[in-house]
Design a protein around this motif. Structure first.
Motif, short mmCIF file in Angstrom:
data_model
loop_
_atom_site.label_atom_id
_atom_site.label_comp_id
_atom_site.label_asym_id
_atom_site.label_seq_id
_atom_site.Cartn_x
_atom_site.Cartn_y
_atom_site.Cartn_z
N LYS A 14 46.72 42.44 51.98
CA LYS A 14 45.85 41.26 51.94
C LYS A 14 44.38 41.62 51.65
CE LYS A 14 48.47 38.53 55.29
NZ LYS A 14 48.45 38.11 56.70
N LEU A 15 44.05 42.89 51.73
CA LEU A 15 42.65 43.29 51.55
C LEU A 15 42.24 43.14 50.08
CD1 LEU A 15 42.78 46.55 53.69
CD2 LEU A 15 41.44 44.52 54.25
N ALA A 16 41.17 42.43 49.86
CA ALA A 16 40.73 42.18 48.48
C ALA A 16 39.70 43.22 48.03
CB ALA A 16 40.13 40.78 48.37
N GLU A 17 39.04 43.85 48.98
CA GLU A 17 37.86 44.67 48.67
C GLU A 17 38.07 46.10 49.15
OE1 GLU A 17 33.04 44.35 49.63
OE2 GLU A 17 34.48 43.22 50.81
N LEU A 18 37.65 47.06 48.36
CA LEU A 18 37.72 48.47 48.78
C LEU A 18 36.66 48.76 49.85
CD1 LEU A 18 38.07 50.21 45.27
CD2 LEU A 18 39.89 49.86 46.98
N LYS A 33 42.29 49.14 62.67
CA LYS A 33 41.76 48.55 61.44
C LYS A 33 42.59 49.01 60.25
CE LYS A 33 37.04 48.83 63.29
NZ LYS A 33 35.66 49.36 63.08
N VAL A 34 42.64 48.19 59.21
CA VAL A 34 43.23 48.63 57.95
C VAL A 34 42.15 48.61 56.88
CG1 VAL A 34 45.61 47.92 58.44
CG2 VAL A 34 44.02 46.27 57.43
N ALA A 35 42.30 49.50 55.90
CA ALA A 35 41.34 49.54 54.79
C ALA A 35 42.03 50.06 53.53
CB ALA A 35 40.14 50.43 55.13
N LYS A 36 41.55 49.56 52.40
CA LYS A 36 41.93 50.12 51.10
C LYS A 36 40.73 50.91 50.61
CE LYS A 36 44.98 46.67 48.99
NZ LYS A 36 44.96 45.45 48.16
N VAL A 37 40.96 52.13 50.15
CA VAL A 37 39.85 52.95 49.70
C VAL A 37 40.18 53.62 48.38
CG1 VAL A 37 39.11 53.35 52.09
CG2 VAL A 37 40.56 55.03 50.98
N ARG A 118 29.95 48.16 56.32
CA ARG A 118 30.32 46.80 56.70
C ARG A 118 29.99 46.59 58.17
NH1 ARG A 118 29.66 46.16 52.51
NH2 ARG A 118 31.02 45.94 50.71
N SER A 119 29.42 45.43 58.48
CA SER A 119 29.10 45.12 59.87
C SER A 119 30.39 44.87 60.64
CB SER A 119 28.21 43.87 59.94
OG SER A 119 28.98 42.74 59.54
N LEU A 120 30.29 44.95 61.96
CA LEU A 120 31.47 44.66 62.78
C LEU A 120 31.90 43.21 62.58
CD1 LEU A 120 33.45 45.78 64.72
CD2 LEU A 120 31.90 45.25 66.60
N GLU A 121 30.91 42.33 62.42
CA GLU A 121 31.23 40.91 62.20
C GLU A 121 32.12 40.75 60.95
OE1 GLU A 121 27.72 38.61 61.60
OE2 GLU A 121 28.70 36.71 62.12
N GLU A 122 31.77 41.45 59.89
CA GLU A 122 32.58 41.39 58.67
C GLU A 122 33.98 41.94 58.92
OE1 GLU A 122 30.03 42.21 54.76
OE2 GLU A 122 29.35 43.48 56.40
N GLN A 123 34.06 43.02 59.68
CA GLN A 123 35.35 43.66 59.94
C GLN A 123 36.25 42.79 60.82
OE1 GLN A 123 35.13 47.96 60.94
NE2 GLN A 123 32.97 47.82 60.45
N LEU A 124 35.62 41.88 61.57
CA LEU A 124 36.39 41.02 62.49
C LEU A 124 36.85 39.72 61.85
CD1 LEU A 124 34.43 41.62 65.79
CD2 LEU A 124 36.87 42.02 65.48
N ARG A 125 36.44 39.46 60.60
CA ARG A 125 36.92 38.23 59.94
C ARG A 125 38.44 38.29 59.81
NH1 ARG A 125 34.68 38.11 54.35
NH2 ARG A 125 34.26 40.31 54.78
N PRO A 126 39.13 37.16 60.07
CA PRO A 126 40.60 37.17 59.94
C PRO A 126 41.00 37.50 58.51
CG PRO A 126 39.81 35.12 60.96
CD PRO A 126 38.61 35.84 60.47
N LEU A 127 42.07 38.22 58.36
CA LEU A 127 42.57 38.58 57.02
C LEU A 127 43.25 37.39 56.37
CD1 LEU A 127 44.17 42.11 57.02
CD2 LEU A 127 42.50 41.21 55.43
#
Lengths: 127, 127
Positions: A14-18, A33-37, A118-127
């Protein structure tokens, strides 16, 4: 309470951004956390927090200074914990899907000022 | 410091005994453990600690009282966090390989006395 099981792969998909981790769970004082890199994330240090990297797809290169053992290459199903205080960077040649486990207070880029952070607030946005 | 990446599957493959978690890493105040399970582990509660279950192979059934949402079925690549204070049990029909992430002080069977409980010393033996 988490309503049901969460698929790490489906969350990553679901991640749109690297380089933009998103919180998908919490265990005690740690976020999952999940991330695409892909490409490279700047060198930085977390003075007080360890950071766990688990690779789902692709390959993550974790840079460490030569005196600290040099780079580590982490493949699918493997994990590596970067201990607090260790200066490191992360890089991936191909698109790589990772899980991060780190203390809830951990700053994305540690001591480093970078537009990629990325701020914590950004990281906490629902996927 | 962890010398290099650790494969969760390869660590699981080394386990000789069911229901006997072994510590394979640590991130902050949490241990990363692997376990092979099949059959059923008794109901118990960890009053002060959440417990994260990630399934690598097979399927884990996490029992919760009906009032707490009932059982959860966790498949490969999925995780579920049992929050502190929630009475739960775990069961698997087929041999199931799991990763546990939990606070270093967490007792295997929580408040429950059972012969299946493994001491932290046993869990810390090298694989």
């Amino acid at each position: 309470m988490q309503p049901g099981p969460i698929s790490l792969e489906q969350a990553c998909a679901k991640l749109a951004e690297l380089w933009s981790p998103r919180v998908v769970g919490r265990v005690n004082d740690q976020y999952v956390k999940v991330a695409k890199v892909q490409g490279e994330f700047p060198w930085h240090t977390h003075e007080r927090e360890d950071e766990m990297f688990l690779v789902l797809r692709g390959r993550l290169r974790i840079g460490r200074e030569a005196a600290d053992g040099g780079p580590v290459s982490v493949g699918p199903g493997e994990f590596f914990v970067v201990p607090r205080g260790l200066r490191h960077n992360t890089a991936a040649e191909e698109e790589t899907w990772i899980v991060l486990i780190e203390t809830v207070t951990t700053e994305h880029a540690g001591d480093e000022k970078t537009d990629l952070a990325r701020s914590l607030e950004e990281q906490l946005r629902p996927l």
